[in-house]
Motif scaffolding. Sequence first.
Motif, PDB file in Angstrom:
ATOM      1  N   VAL A 101       0.850  -1.193   0.000  1.00 50.32           N
ATOM      2  CA  VAL A 101       0.000   0.000   0.000  1.00 50.32           C
ATOM      3  C   VAL A 101       0.886   1.244   0.000  1.00 50.32           C
ATOM      4  N   LEU A 102       0.711   2.077  -1.022  1.00 49.73           N
ATOM      5  CA  LEU A 102       1.461   3.326  -1.130  1.00 49.73           C
ATOM      6  C   LEU A 102       0.711   4.486  -0.497  1.00 49.73           C
ATOM      7  N   SER A 103      -0.611   4.474  -0.628  1.00 51.83           N
ATOM      8  CA  SER A 103      -1.427   5.569  -0.103  1.00 51.83           C
ATOM      9  C   SER A 103      -2.861   5.080   0.067  1.00 51.83           C
ATOM     10  N   LYS A 104      -3.473   5.411   1.191  1.00 50.47           N
ATOM     11  CA  LYS A 104      -4.878   5.060   1.403  1.00 50.47           C
ATOM     12  C   LYS A 104      -5.757   5.928   0.505  1.00 50.47           C
ATOM     13  N   ASN A 105      -6.821   5.346   0.015  1.00 54.36           N
ATOM     14  CA  ASN A 105      -7.701   6.067  -0.899  1.00 54.36           C
ATOM     15  C   ASN A 105      -9.088   5.438  -0.856  1.00 54.36           C
ATOM     16  N   GLN A 106     -10.110   6.257  -0.972  1.00 52.90           N
ATOM     17  CA  GLN A 106     -11.465   5.729  -1.023  1.00 52.90           C
ATOM     18  C   GLN A 106     -12.213   6.321  -2.211  1.00 52.90           C
ATOM     19  N   ARG A 107     -13.188   5.574  -2.679  1.00 52.88           N
ATOM     20  CA  ARG A 107     -14.034   6.064  -3.770  1.00 52.88           C
ATOM     21  C   ARG A 107     -15.205   6.852  -3.179  1.00 52.88           C
ATOM     22  N   LEU A 108     -15.656   7.846  -3.934  1.00 53.57           N
ATOM     23  CA  LEU A 108     -16.785   8.671  -3.518  1.00 53.57           C
ATOM     24  C   LEU A 108     -17.824   8.710  -4.628  1.00 53.57           C
ATOM     25  N   LEU A 109     -19.070   8.864  -4.231  1.00 53.10           N
ATOM     26  CA  LEU A 109     -20.165   9.057  -5.176  1.00 53.10           C
ATOM     27  C   LEU A 109     -20.420  10.555  -5.266  1.00 53.10           C
ATOM     28  N   LEU A 110     -20.386  11.116  -6.490  1.00 50.81           N
ATOM     29  CA  LEU A 110     -20.350  12.568  -6.649  1.00 50.81           C
ATOM     30  C   LEU A 110     -21.253  13.063  -7.769  1.00 50.81           C
ATOM     31  N   ALA A 111     -21.681  14.305  -7.612  1.00 51.11           N
ATOM     32  CA  ALA A 111     -22.408  15.012  -8.669  1.00 51.11           C
ATOM     33  C   ALA A 111     -22.230  16.510  -8.437  1.00 51.11           C
ATOM     34  N   SER A 112     -22.508  17.292  -9.457  1.00 48.31           N
ATOM     35  CA  SER A 112     -22.383  18.739  -9.328  1.00 48.31           C
ATOM     36  C   SER A 112     -23.626  19.315  -8.643  1.00 48.31           C
ATOM     37  N   PRO A 113     -23.499  20.454  -7.965  1.00 47.63           N
ATOM     38  CA  PRO A 113     -24.675  21.108  -7.362  1.00 47.63           C
ATOM     39  C   PRO A 113     -25.760  21.407  -8.394  1.00 47.63           C
ATOM     40  N   SER A 114     -25.363  21.768  -9.607  1.00 46.30           N
ATOM     41  CA  SER A 114     -26.365  22.075 -10.638  1.00 46.30           C
ATOM     42  C   SER A 114     -27.181  20.846 -11.011  1.00 46.30           C
ATOM     43  N   ILE A 160     -22.450  12.328  -2.534  1.00 42.44           N
ATOM     44  CA  ILE A 160     -23.817  11.798  -2.430  1.00 42.44           C
ATOM     45  C   ILE A 160     -23.769  10.539  -1.565  1.00 42.44           C
ATOM     46  N   LEU A 161     -24.814  10.325  -0.799  1.00 38.12           N
ATOM     47  CA  LEU A 161     -24.927   9.143   0.065  1.00 38.12           C
ATOM     48  C   LEU A 161     -23.680   8.945   0.929  1.00 38.12           C
ATOM     49  N   PRO A 162     -23.295   9.936   1.723  1.00 37.85           N
ATOM     50  CA  PRO A 162     -22.077   9.814   2.545  1.00 37.85           C
ATOM     51  C   PRO A 162     -22.174   8.733   3.606  1.00 37.85           C
ATOM     52  N   GLU A 163     -23.380   8.260   3.902  1.00 40.37           N
ATOM     53  CA  GLU A 163     -23.533   7.207   4.904  1.00 40.37           C
ATOM     54  C   GLU A 163     -23.202   5.823   4.332  1.00 40.37           C
ATOM     55  N   TYR A 164     -22.920   5.767   3.033  1.00 44.51           N
ATOM     56  CA  TYR A 164     -22.545   4.499   2.392  1.00 44.51           C
ATOM     57  C   TYR A 164     -21.083   4.560   1.946  1.00 44.51           C
ATOM     58  N   ALA A 165     -20.409   3.421   2.040  1.00 44.73           N
ATOM     59  CA  ALA A 165     -19.028   3.314   1.568  1.00 44.73           C
ATOM     60  C   ALA A 165     -18.993   2.537   0.254  1.00 44.73           C
ATOM     61  N   LEU A 166     -18.189   3.016  -0.679  1.00 40.53           N
ATOM     62  CA  LEU A 166     -17.935   2.292  -1.916  1.00 40.53           C
ATOM     63  C   LEU A 166     -16.718   1.385  -1.712  1.00 40.53           C
ATOM     64  N   PRO A 167     -16.492   0.418  -2.598  1.00 44.44           N
ATOM     65  CA  PRO A 167     -15.317  -0.455  -2.454  1.00 44.44           C
ATOM     66  C   PRO A 167     -14.029   0.361  -2.347  1.00 44.44           C
ATOM     67  N   ASN A 173     -19.918  19.449 -15.213  1.00 36.83           N
ATOM     68  CA  ASN A 173     -20.817  20.187 -16.104  1.00 36.83           C
ATOM     69  C   ASN A 173     -22.273  19.757 -15.972  1.00 36.83           C
ATOM     70  N   GLY A 174     -22.572  18.928 -14.979  1.00 38.63           N
ATOM     71  CA  GLY A 174     -23.958  18.601 -14.673  1.00 38.63           C
ATOM     72  C   GLY A 174     -24.581  17.487 -15.479  1.00 38.63           C
ATOM     73  N   HIS A 175     -23.748  16.609 -16.074  1.00 39.43           N
ATOM     74  CA  HIS A 175     -24.288  15.562 -16.941  1.00 39.43           C
ATOM     75  C   HIS A 175     -24.632  14.270 -16.208  1.00 39.43           C
ATOM     76  N   GLY A 176     -24.301  14.189 -14.915  1.00 38.19           N
ATOM     77  CA  GLY A 176     -24.680  12.981 -14.203  1.00 38.19           C
ATOM     78  C   GLY A 176     -23.831  12.710 -12.978  1.00 38.19           C
ATOM     79  N   ILE A 177     -23.976  11.485 -12.445  1.00 38.59           N
ATOM     80  CA  ILE A 177     -23.344  11.064 -11.187  1.00 38.59           C
ATOM     81  C   ILE A 177     -22.168  10.146 -11.506  1.00 38.59           C
ATOM     82  N   ILE A 178     -21.084  10.315 -10.773  1.00 37.80           N
ATOM     83  CA  ILE A 178     -19.889   9.516 -11.005  1.00 37.80           C
ATOM     84  C   ILE A 178     -19.367   8.892  -9.707  1.00 37.80           C
ATOM     85  N   GLN A 179     -18.537   7.895  -9.871  1.00 40.61           N
ATOM     86  CA  GLN A 179     -17.676   7.397  -8.797  1.00 40.61           C
ATOM     87  C   GLN A 179     -16.252   7.832  -9.131  1.00 40.61           C
ATOM     88  N   ARG A 180     -15.564   8.471  -8.177  1.00 33.68           N
ATOM     89  CA  ARG A 180     -14.176   8.850  -8.412  1.00 33.68           C
ATOM     90  C   ARG A 180     -13.374   8.661  -7.140  1.00 33.68           C
TER      91      ARG A 180
END
Length: 300
Positions: free
Chosen positions: A157-170, A259-266, A235-242
């Motif tokens: 392991v070089l660096s800890k990292n987690q995935r997030l579910l994201l979208a723009s405010p628009s 989005i959904l901060p109470e859930y963890a992604l892999p 640019n408001g085109h949808g929801i991503i995992q990053r």
Amino acid sequence: MLTSQDIEFFVSLAQSKSLAATARKLNVTPPSVSQRLQALEQKLNVTLVKRGSRATSLTVEGEILLQKGLAVLQQIVLLEDNIIEEKQAISGKLRIVAPIGYGAERVAPLVAEFKQMYPLTQVELMLSDTPSWSHRDPPDILIYIGQLKDSSLTRIVLSKNQRLLLASPSYLQHQAAINCPTDLINHKCIALQENNDDVTLWKFTHKKTGALKSIRIAAALTCNLGSVVKEWAINGHGIIQRSQWNVVNELKNNKLQVILPEYALPTADIVALVSSNRNSRPAKVNCFIDFLKAHLAEKS
């Protein structure tokens, strides 16, 4: 008796598509390659290569010589490292494979800095949207993000990292509320095609209860470049995992929201994959891994 020069020659041949390609790599004539291969086969009394009109392939004996030969050459390098000065040991060619986005943004600057610190090294950085380990022509280090697929490799392991579910405010302002993973079925989702993963199956774990939930999204947009996927979301085109490392500034500037901060992604830790343990690796490989861990931890 088989020599290291014999092994080096055969490895070059095995990693080429044809005898002609081997000749170009070694800067010799095709007949000399053919003669040297015949001499090697006579020395071992086996057939190592199946000759085709356009390409060659290895026999079972050839595959054994390739794999065992690579291990022998690595041990020779290790022996050389052990008998020269510490500074001199950090020398020679270092081959690294990394994902395109992370490799360009985080690894490439460190490669250049490492080269300045150890001028006797020659570092080759290969970036790919599907980084993978080649057993025929293995790198020294494969930098990987996400779940480990080849259990035969050593994971660092070089660096800890987690995935997030994201979208723009628009986007969120004009769409239905998202209260649970199932709500995503009615939203525009954007998929990042990487590591040959099943990119439309999104998996969630409730942080408090541990409940698991998988959702099969219908991707409105798909791309193999993380920068493109992130820009679509901004640019408001949808929801991503990053990955968290990739959206630090966007979260700070409120260009994207979690989005959904109470859930963890892999999990998606940044790892280095290598073929052997520390004591069996050349000093240059251990030195570069330690260098990465120290500098990437500062940015995580």
